[in-house]
Enzyme design. Structure first.
Site, mmCIF file in Angstrom:
data_model
loop_
_atom_site.group_PDB
_atom_site.id
_atom_site.type_symbol
_atom_site.label_atom_id
_atom_site.label_comp_id
_atom_site.label_asym_id
_atom_site.label_seq_id
_atom_site.Cartn_x
_atom_site.Cartn_y
_atom_site.Cartn_z
ATOM 1 N N ASN A 101 22.765 1.234 -13.589
ATOM 2 C CA ASN A 101 23.058 0.789 -14.963
ATOM 3 C C ASN A 101 21.951 0.655 -15.754
ATOM 4 O O ASN A 101 21.146 -0.264 -15.766
ATOM 5 C CB ASN A 101 24.031 -0.493 -15.177
ATOM 6 C CG ASN A 101 24.191 -0.710 -16.474
ATOM 7 O OD1 ASN A 101 24.968 -0.291 -17.300
ATOM 8 N ND2 ASN A 101 23.358 -1.805 -17.076
ATOM 9 N N GLU A 102 21.486 1.604 -16.655
ATOM 10 C CA GLU A 102 20.617 1.781 -17.605
ATOM 11 C C GLU A 102 19.302 1.679 -17.249
ATOM 12 O O GLU A 102 18.286 1.503 -18.190
ATOM 13 C CB GLU A 102 21.005 0.827 -18.833
ATOM 14 C CG GLU A 102 22.326 0.930 -19.532
ATOM 15 C CD GLU A 102 22.382 -0.220 -20.726
ATOM 16 O OE1 GLU A 102 21.578 -1.067 -20.897
ATOM 17 O OE2 GLU A 102 23.542 -0.002 -21.200
ATOM 18 N N ASP A 103 18.972 2.065 -15.944
ATOM 19 C CA ASP A 103 17.551 2.145 -15.540
ATOM 20 C C ASP A 103 16.704 3.219 -16.098
ATOM 21 O O ASP A 103 15.523 3.061 -16.368
ATOM 22 C CB ASP A 103 17.571 1.802 -14.021
ATOM 23 C CG ASP A 103 17.926 0.795 -13.688
ATOM 24 O OD1 ASP A 103 18.245 -0.319 -14.127
ATOM 25 O OD2 ASP A 103 17.948 0.453 -12.304
#
Length: 854
Positions: free
Chosen positions: A427-429
């Protein structure tokens, strides 16, 4: 030979603080458990969910804890084994059996099995587990690897070094509560042979007329054969007995005309029972059963007509799906107390809300089987993240090896669930990588090179995880991250999925502009709202009499973890409606109206872009978020106690099988190049319908309009008759100037409410939407003199009517057992709106609240 026996080690557990002198062992509250639950049980800490008690329990996460129990052993057959199976230890644990260290762990997500044959006594055995501080161990690891470019959003850098639920470090919707303990079951297994794993792969061809099922049993110990049985609703449909070879047995089945598993609304959810029985001689040594659904699931990414990029939508059994749904976080900070029923109730809430998909977010846990079982049974598709979120994760060799094991074990545990249609790497890395300009050259396909950059986690998302998925679940789509699309900027709306946070975060756009903020698949977007007033009263130490019972109080602020929440809630409120902080009930209503309008706008405008084959310009929208992990003001559309906020109902209406929408735009045409005076201004409304059913519908479309101040009707016309709404897409219906009162004066359109209705061939109303001039704060809303909110004679509905237009009417009652099927409805004159209700009687006191009540 004797069958495998499984003995739960769930009795006689005690715990104590290990690094505190004179600390005494006390019985645990439950099992499985964690330290916070046990301390709460004995009244040794205040409830962290009440007031600001979270601050008073931070010491727990920096202490060391010991759990121990005693249990009776069992005789181990001459050629057998005794194994202790730990389904989950949180997180840095040293395990001793009868004084000997048998296991050390550093990953909460990996189930461990230890051969204890040589340590087990037939009589009493002592099992001791010492838990170290994950927080302090994390910081030591950060210091050990100073060359890594540590950084994250939410929590602190120590979490990146620890394979533990990342939200335990706190998030912008949750408290910092660093747990430890045996959070999943522990069992003692005695066996001579066992089924170590049951892998089930199924494929359904495009014609849907058959299903191929390959079942592989992995065997530990000596055994002759495995019998495989497949049944449906108790009736056997296939069976085969296979010899064990090289510790494996594989059988292949083809089922003709199988009962296929469908998402909710589009069909049933039959679940086949696949059973493997391990046979040695004449003995049945072991058996394993799993439920599977047979379906053809695809993620369709292909060029689009008339727009750049490519589609991103899910297709099940050849049915393209507009995936409206929600993102999911863990339902509690203390996971062991989430019951199977609570999981089911949450997923039922999603299903009842006309949602198709739930995304298991990467900062929580690989959820319990009960969660996925509920999704399988109710037809909810699952987008499953791997557990990485919002940061630059390290990649030293032992860490990568642990992640590889974690991925293998959890994919094996979950692979059979038909509801899971995609796995995503994080998630969102990738967004974090972009925000701090870490190195990412997508065209460089040499994985070893990635480990040498300042963004080594690419190796996790584009090498380790896809390799595991390719081996174990080759037919399930793997997506490197969320958001992500072909290695381009994660904000690119033309490819992959996006997280649209320019409403609330980012540029803080108006939600009325969501049509310009879409993407091929929007997997996050949201707006905050206060929870139900009962939920606020539950976390205030003195409840309704608490001196902090007002919106800007320090306690209420404490129960909102989002940076800048005060300014952002105020911004979106003040832009859109008249409101005041008192009383609390009305302020809560205002925030829930705001959230409801915002999220409905997004679903309505993006679903308009679902235009049929080759024109799937938006393939889905997942709201952040469905749920909470504690009582809090957040982006959730239902609070910690499963109390729906009003946005739950607006989303439910927008995701109905058939819906109708209106947008209102102002058009300005100067009569010459420079004038500011001679400008023709017109305000137009556009009407469209969304038909998510699988059949063409013949409908009539009626448009009405009223003056918001007088209630006078200004328009009533069937603008389209016997038109066809093609299946599974949105269709434009009408465009015209706002039908205001002729000769009514200047700006009459700014006080005109417009409603659109769809009627089927039988004359039954099947969709309704009311469009208001915006911003709502400019309207001179009238208080109704003839408002009626009454329970129907049969007690199944609340009937509402008034003589003037009413914006956002909410029906309320003190009784939590009364369930409304809809709420936050717009009322127009000469019309009765019916809201389904369960549990109400003639004695039920119904109250109404609406915009401008006070």
């Amino acid at each position: 030979m004797s069958p495998r026996s499984v003995i739960p080690i769930d009795k006689n557990w005690k715990f104590k603080q290990a690094d505190k002198e004179h600390s005494k062992f006390l019985p645990v509250a439950q099992f499985p458990t964690n330290v916070h639950l046990d301390l709460l049980h004995h009244g040794l800490i205040p409830d962290p969910f009440i007031g600001k008690n979270e601050l008073d329990v931070q010491w727990i996460g920096e202490a060391q804890w010991t759990y121990k129990t005693t249990f009776k052993g069992a005789s181990v057959p001459e050629n057998g084994k005794a194994v202790l199976a730990f389904d989950g230890l949180d997180t840095f644990a040293t395990v001793k059996l009868n004084g000997s260290t048998i296991l050390e762990t550093d990953n909460m997500f990996i189930p461990e099995r230890v051969d204890v044959t040589s340590f087990l006594e037939e009589d009493d055995n002592e099992l001791v587990i010492d838990f170290d501080s994950a927080y302090l161990r994390g910081w030591k690891l950060v210091e050990k690897y100073p060359d890594h470019k540590w950084g994250c959003w939410n929590g602190d850098n120590s979490r990146l070094a620890v394979r533990k639920a990342q939200y335990h470090w706190g998030w912008d919707w949750g408290p910092t509560l660093l747990t430890c303990g045996p959070w999943r079951p522990i069992n003692l297994e005695i066996f001579e042979s066992r089924l170590a794993n049951l892998n089930i792969q199924s494929t359904v061809p495009e014609d849907l007329k058959s299903a191929d099922i390959e079942v592989t049993a992995e065997v530990e110990g000596k055994a002759d054969k495995v019998r495989f049985d497949i049944s449906l609703d108790g009736t056997q449909v296939a069976s085969e007995t296979v010899q064990v070879s090289s510790d494996k047995a594989t059988a292949a089945f083809t089922l003709e005309n199988p009962s296929l598993w469908y998402p909710i609304r589009y069909g049933k959810q039959p679940l086949y029972q696949v059973k493997a029985t391990l046979i040695a001689g004449d003995c049945k040594e072991d058996k394993v059963e799993k439920r599977v659904g047979l379906r053809r699931a695809e993620l369709i990414q292909r060029p689009l007509k008339g727009q750049p990029g490519k589609s991103f939508f899910f297709q099940v059994n050849n049915i393209p799906l507009y995936c409206g749904g929600s993102d999911w976080i863990p339902a509690d900070n203390f996971i062991p107390r989430i019951t199977k029923k609570r999981y089911y109730d949450w997923i039922k809430l999603v299903a009842d809300g006309n949602q198709f998909m739930i995304r298991v977010w990467g900062g929580g846990i690989y959820e319990e089987q009960a969660f996925y079982d509920a999704c399988d049974e109710l037809g909810i598709l699952v987008w499953q993240d791997f557990m990485f979120g919002c940061g630059n994760y390290p990649a030293w060799p032992a860490f990568l090896e642990s992640i590889k094991r974690e991925a293998y074990e959890n994919v094996k545990l979950l692979h059979h669930h038909p509801s899971i249609v995609i796995w995503a790497g994080n998630n969102e890395d990738y967004q974090y990588q972009e925000s701090v300009s870490l190195t990412y050259k997508y065209e460089d396909k040499n994985a070893d090179n990635w480990l040498k950059t300042d963004f080594p986690a690419r190796y996790i998302y584009e090498k380790i995880l896809p390799d595991v998925c390719s081996e174990l679940i080759p037919s399930t789509y793997y997506h490197p991250g969320s958001p992500w699309g072909d290695g381009v900027d994660t904000h690119d709306p033309t490819v992959g999925d996006i997280h649209q946070w320019n409403v609330w975060h980012g540029t803080q756009e108006k939600w009325q502009n969501f049509d310009k903020l879409g993407g091929r698949f929007v997997s996050e977007f949201g707006m905050q709202a206060f929870p139900n007033v009962k939920t606020i009263d539950a976390y205030l130490p003195l409840g309704k009499s608490d001196p902090d019972r007002y919106p800007q109080s320090s306690t209420v602020d404490f129960h909102n973890k989002a940076d800048g929440h005060e300014r952002r809630i105020a911004l979106y409120l003040v832009e859109n409606m008249r409101y005041g902080p008192d009383p609390l009930e009305q302020f809560v209503y205002a925030t829930q109206l705001m959230q409801g309008e915002c999220l409905a706008s997004a679903y309505r405008l993006w679903k308009r872009q679902w235009k049929g084959p080759g024109m799937e310009y938006c393939g889905g929208a997942l709201v952040w978020q469905i749920n909470d992990c504690w009582p809090v003001t957040s982006w959730s559309i239902a609070d910690y106690y499963l109390r729906p906020k009003m946005a739950y109902f607006t989303v439910k209406r927008e995701m109905a099988p058939v819906s109708i929408g209106i947008t209102r735009t102002e058009h300005r045409h100067p009569k010459d190049r420079y004038t500011r005076v001679n400008v023709d201004v017109s305000t137009k409304v556009e009407v469209w319908a969304s038909n998510l059913t699988l059949e063409d519908l013949e409908v009539d479309c009626l448009v009405k309009a009223w003056d918001v101040e007088t209630g006078e009707q200004t328009f009533n016309e069937m603008v389209a008759e016997r038109i066809t709404l093609p299946e599974n897409r949105s269709t434009e219906i009408d465009a015209r100037e706002v039908p205001a009162i002729a000769g009514g004066g200047k700006n009459q359109e700014k006080r005109t409410v417009v409603a659109a209705y769809l009627f089927n061939r039988d004359g039954k109303q099947i969709a309704r939407y009311v469009n208001w001039p915006e911003p709502l704060k400019y309207l001179h809303l009238q208080k109704p003199k003839e408002l009626k909110v009454v329970l129907s004679e049969d007690g199944t509905a609340v009937e509402i009517s008034a003589e003037v237009p009413i914006k956002g009417l909410v029906v309320e009652t003190e009784d939590d057992m009364i369930v409304f099927e809809d709420n936050l409805v717009d009322i127009v004159p000469n019309e009765v709106v019916r809201i389904g209700v369960k549990g109400a009687t003639k004695e039920t006191k119904l109250e109404a609240r609406y915009l401008g009540t006070l």
